[in-house]
Design an enzyme around this catalytic site. Sequence first.
Site, PDB file in Angstrom:
ATOM      1  N   ASP A  22       1.198  -1.142  -0.050  1.00 33.34           N
ATOM      2  CA  ASP A  22       0.213  -0.064  -0.006  1.00 33.34           C
ATOM      3  C   ASP A  22       0.868   1.669   0.131  1.00 33.34           C
ATOM      4  O   ASP A  22       1.786   1.169   0.321  1.00 33.34           O
ATOM      5  CB  ASP A  22      -1.141  -0.371   1.063  1.00 33.34           C
ATOM      6  CG  ASP A  22      -1.371   1.074   1.562  1.00 33.34           C
ATOM      7  OD1 ASP A  22      -2.579   1.527   0.536  1.00 33.34           O
ATOM      8  OD2 ASP A  22      -1.547   1.877   2.594  1.00 33.34           O
ATOM      9  N   ASP A  66      -0.199   4.957   0.890  1.00 29.38           N
ATOM     10  CA  ASP A  66      -0.477   6.328   1.794  1.00 29.38           C
ATOM     11  C   ASP A  66      -0.422   5.767   3.266  1.00 29.38           C
ATOM     12  O   ASP A  66      -1.631   4.509   3.688  1.00 29.38           O
ATOM     13  CB  ASP A  66      -1.911   6.404   1.784  1.00 29.38           C
ATOM     14  CG  ASP A  66      -1.746   7.277   0.683  1.00 29.38           C
ATOM     15  OD1 ASP A  66      -0.896   7.696   0.337  1.00 29.38           O
ATOM     16  OD2 ASP A  66      -2.876   7.676  -0.186  1.00 29.38           O
TER      17      ASP A  66
HETATM   18  C1  BG6 Z   1      -6.012   5.981  -0.617  1.00 30.12           C
HETATM   19  C2  BG6 Z   1      -6.079   6.637   1.286  1.00 30.12           C
HETATM   20  O1  BG6 Z   1      -4.798   5.537  -0.141  1.00 30.12           O
HETATM   21  O2  BG6 Z   1      -6.460   5.923  -1.360  1.00 30.12           O
HETATM   22  C3  BG6 Z   1      -7.706   6.728   1.433  1.00 30.12           C
HETATM   23  O3  BG6 Z   1      -5.129   5.904   1.977  1.00 30.12           O
HETATM   24  C4  BG6 Z   1      -8.279   7.771  -0.127  1.00 30.12           C
HETATM   25  O4  BG6 Z   1      -7.621   7.556   2.601  1.00 30.12           O
HETATM   26  C5  BG6 Z   1      -7.374   6.429  -0.600  1.00 30.12           C
HETATM   27  O5  BG6 Z   1      -9.322   8.040   0.361  1.00 30.12           O
HETATM   28  C6  BG6 Z   1      -7.552   7.144  -2.942  1.00 30.12           C
HETATM   29  O6  BG6 Z   1      -7.022   8.349  -2.661  1.00 30.12           O
HETATM   30  P1  BG6 Z   1      -6.609   9.792  -3.428  1.00 30.12           P
HETATM   31  O7  BG6 Z   1      -5.458  10.233  -3.606  1.00 30.12           O
HETATM   32  O8  BG6 Z   1      -6.684   9.186  -5.194  1.00 30.12           O
HETATM   33  O9  BG6 Z   1      -7.732  10.951  -3.584  1.00 30.12           O
HETATM   34 MG    MG Z   2      -2.607   3.151   3.748  1.00 29.87          MG
END
Ligand code: BG6
Ligand code: MG
Length: 213
Positions: free
Chosen positions: A9, A11
């Site tokens: 993963d 984030d």
């Molecule tokens: C995930 C995060 O990696 O990505 C979520 O943990 C987030 O919190 C999701 O909503 C979507 O991210 P983005 O960058 O497309 O808004």
């Molecule tokens: Mg994550």
Amino acid sequence: MKYTAVIFDLDGVICSTDNYHYLAWKVLAEEEGIYFDREINHRLRGVSRMESLEIILERASRAYAGEEKAAMAERKNLIYNVLLEQMTPADLPGEVANVLHTLKQSDVKIAIGSSSKNARTILQRIGLDHAFDEISDGTNISHSKPNPEVFLKAAKMLGEQPEDCLVVEDAKAGIAAAVAGGFDSAGIGEAAEEEGVTYPLGAFRDLLGIVLG
Ligand code: BG6
Ligand code: MG
């Protein structure tokens, strides 16, 4: 070698962009007068931008129309992207860099499995744009975690079976996605406590013993 590939993963695992997601949603929630805190934010980990907004709107005092929701999600993403602009390779923890390097040296394939549509931007900012063999992210899936699609696509891109890949996650939804897809998982932080997690991780470097051991 216990696993031939590792799917990370992004984030909250590779870097701390989970905190920027929180800060951006917090600005938006305050603008709208909606209560939002770090505990609610845990439910946003791993789920898509629109699903995250729906969770925040559970505390709203009025209903929001579809176009309003789309505009709010877009605004959150703009705020988030301003925060991302301050990121540099210094935001890649040394321990993470060392683990990725050692896995590559040991011929273990590595991929990203993230729900984010900003994944490639972030990887570029922290100097990892060429580090992964494959990137499966929010731009190539129809269902975000806990659906296993993003991990199944990553495994397919790598040419590996789920049972030969280890998923590394910090989110409840991510561990559930790994279980649903038939993957073993390593859980970081709160995800270490999740039901179904194969390996609770004390430190990121413990991954090396698990994968290569
Ligand atoms: C995930 C995060 O990696 O990505 C979520 O943990 C987030 O919190 C999701 O909503 C979507 O991210 P983005 O960058 O497309 O808004
Ligand atoms: Mg994550």
